[in-house]
Design a protein around this motif. Structure first.
Motif, PDB file in Angstrom:
ATOM      1  N   HIS A 145       0.730  -1.216  -0.372  1.00  8.62           N
ATOM      2  CA  HIS A 145       0.431  -0.355  -0.399  1.00  8.62           C
ATOM      3  C   HIS A 145       0.911   1.290   0.003  1.00  8.62           C
ATOM      4  O   HIS A 145       0.682   1.971  -0.358  1.00  8.62           O
ATOM      5  N   PRO A 149      -1.325   6.284  -3.462  1.00 11.81           N
ATOM      6  CA  PRO A 149      -1.610   7.776  -3.217  1.00 11.81           C
ATOM      7  C   PRO A 149      -2.675   7.230  -2.683  1.00 11.81           C
ATOM      8  O   PRO A 149      -3.079   5.864  -2.123  1.00 11.81           O
ATOM      9  N   GLU A 150      -2.485   7.728  -1.249  1.00  9.27           N
ATOM     10  CA  GLU A 150      -2.855   7.927  -0.229  1.00  9.27           C
ATOM     11  C   GLU A 150      -2.203   7.157   0.792  1.00  9.27           C
ATOM     12  O   GLU A 150      -3.332   6.029   1.722  1.00  9.27           O
ATOM     13  N   GLN A 151      -1.350   6.034   0.766  1.00 10.22           N
ATOM     14  CA  GLN A 151      -1.370   5.486   1.040  1.00 10.22           C
ATOM     15  C   GLN A 151      -2.320   3.984   1.633  1.00 10.22           C
ATOM     16  O   GLN A 151      -2.746   3.018   2.540  1.00 10.22           O
ATOM     17  N   GLU A 152      -2.564   3.714  -0.120  1.00  9.41           N
ATOM     18  CA  GLU A 152      -4.187   2.666   0.822  1.00  9.41           C
ATOM     19  C   GLU A 152      -4.068   1.942  -0.869  1.00  9.41           C
ATOM     20  O   GLU A 152      -3.512   2.324  -2.471  1.00  9.41           O
TER      21      GLU A 152
END
Length: 314
Positions: A145, A149-152
């Motif tokens: 992740h 982006p946005e660690q998702e």
């Protein structure tokens, strides 16, 4: 790294790959059916008799489980029956905790002599002789992740990462969820070592590893990234796959192309991020312009790692 740099090591020879795993961690095993005297002890957690009954009835006769909740060894008997064994009086906490830690951090194969030494009456109940275990490994996407982006995970990350038709004979998957979103949890299921060797040779050839010097620098990096991520994803061995391939052999191949070594910011997760980009890009054949295009994020990640490595060596 010394073995990888030696004249004895040949990347194309799977026997050398096996030796590499033996050097790094001597107890790591191939994910193939295994004949052994030892018992595969599974960790379970059941806080009541009813809960333990529900858990143990799922296992087949002869299975051995250790219940974390009441710290008992449990042997599944015929039907839904099971018997439980307590630690022997006099076994100190250090030895008890060492046994539990070994179950958490190793493949769970425990010699019958050790079980007999630790648990009351266990030696009279454990069946004798050799057993065949379908030895496999279960693993997830690590920190993949962090590549998005946005660690998702991307919305369709789990679908994009599922086994292809060619992989369904040896990869099994289930849908799971964590703080980053939905992902696939994998379990290997190879029938024998010959199947693994054939898969290894096919991947070695498909990613043009013997002919890397015929490609441009970006093409070399993309092919190395694809080969490494495939080896991690296919998980031929029970453990150390990410460490050996992403942190050692990736650099071995870069050096063989006279390129800088790399220290990736997120090595544990790289393989699944690469796979996602390859699948969403239409699974282009390695070495083609389309393949290089979908592998750009992997190439960039490795180039960033090369720059970091060079900054430390300056």
């Amino acid at each position: 790294m010394h073995y990888a740099d030696s004249e004895d090591f040949k990347l194309w020879d799977f026997e050398c790959i096996k030796e590499f795993y033996r050097i790094v961690a001597g107890d790591v095993k191939l994910c193939v059916p295994l004949k052994t005297r030892s018992f595969l002890v599974s960790l379970v957690s059941a806080g009541s008799c009813g809960a333990k009954y529900s858990v143990m009835k799922r296992y087949k006769e002869g299975s051995v489980c250790f219940n974390i909740a009441d710290r008992t060894l449990n042997l599944k008997e015929a039907g839904d029956a099971y018997c439980a064994f307590q630690f022997k009086p006099g076994i100190d906490e250090v030895d008890k905790n060492k046994f539990i830690d070994d179950l958490k951090t190793t493949d769970g194969l425990i010699a019958p002599e050790r079980l007999a030494d630790l648990f009351e009456y266990a030696k009279y109940a454990l069946p004798e002789g050799d057993r065949i275990y379908d030895f496999s490994a279960t693993y997830g996407p690590g920190y993949a992740h962090l590549y998005f982006p946005e660690q998702e995970y991307p919305r369709w990350f789990s679908l994009d990462a599922k086994p292809t038709m060619a992989e369904r004979g040896f990869l099994h998957s289930s849908l799971e969820k964590n703080h980053a979103g939905y992902f696939m949890l994998y379990r290997t299921n190879y029938k024998d070592e010959a199947q693994i060797k054939d898969l290894y040779k096919d991947a070695y050839d498909r990613y043009k590893i013997a002919n890397l010097n015929n490609f441009t620098e970006d093409e070399q990096i993309s092919l190395i990234a694809g080969f490494v991520s495939t080896m991690v994803h296919w998980h031929f061995f029970g453990d150390k796959n990410n460490r050996i391939w992403v942190q050692i052999l990736l650099n071995h191949m870069l050096k063989s192309c006279k390129r800088s070594e790399a220290i990736l910011a997120v090595p544990n997760g790289f393989a699944h991020a690469v796979r996602h980009d390859w699948v969403t890009g239409g699974l282009p054949e390695p070495g083609t312009p389309g393949y290089l295009e979908v592998m750009r994020p992997a190439v960039d990640a490795i180039r960033d790692g090369m720059a970091y490595y060079q900054s430390l060596c300056a």
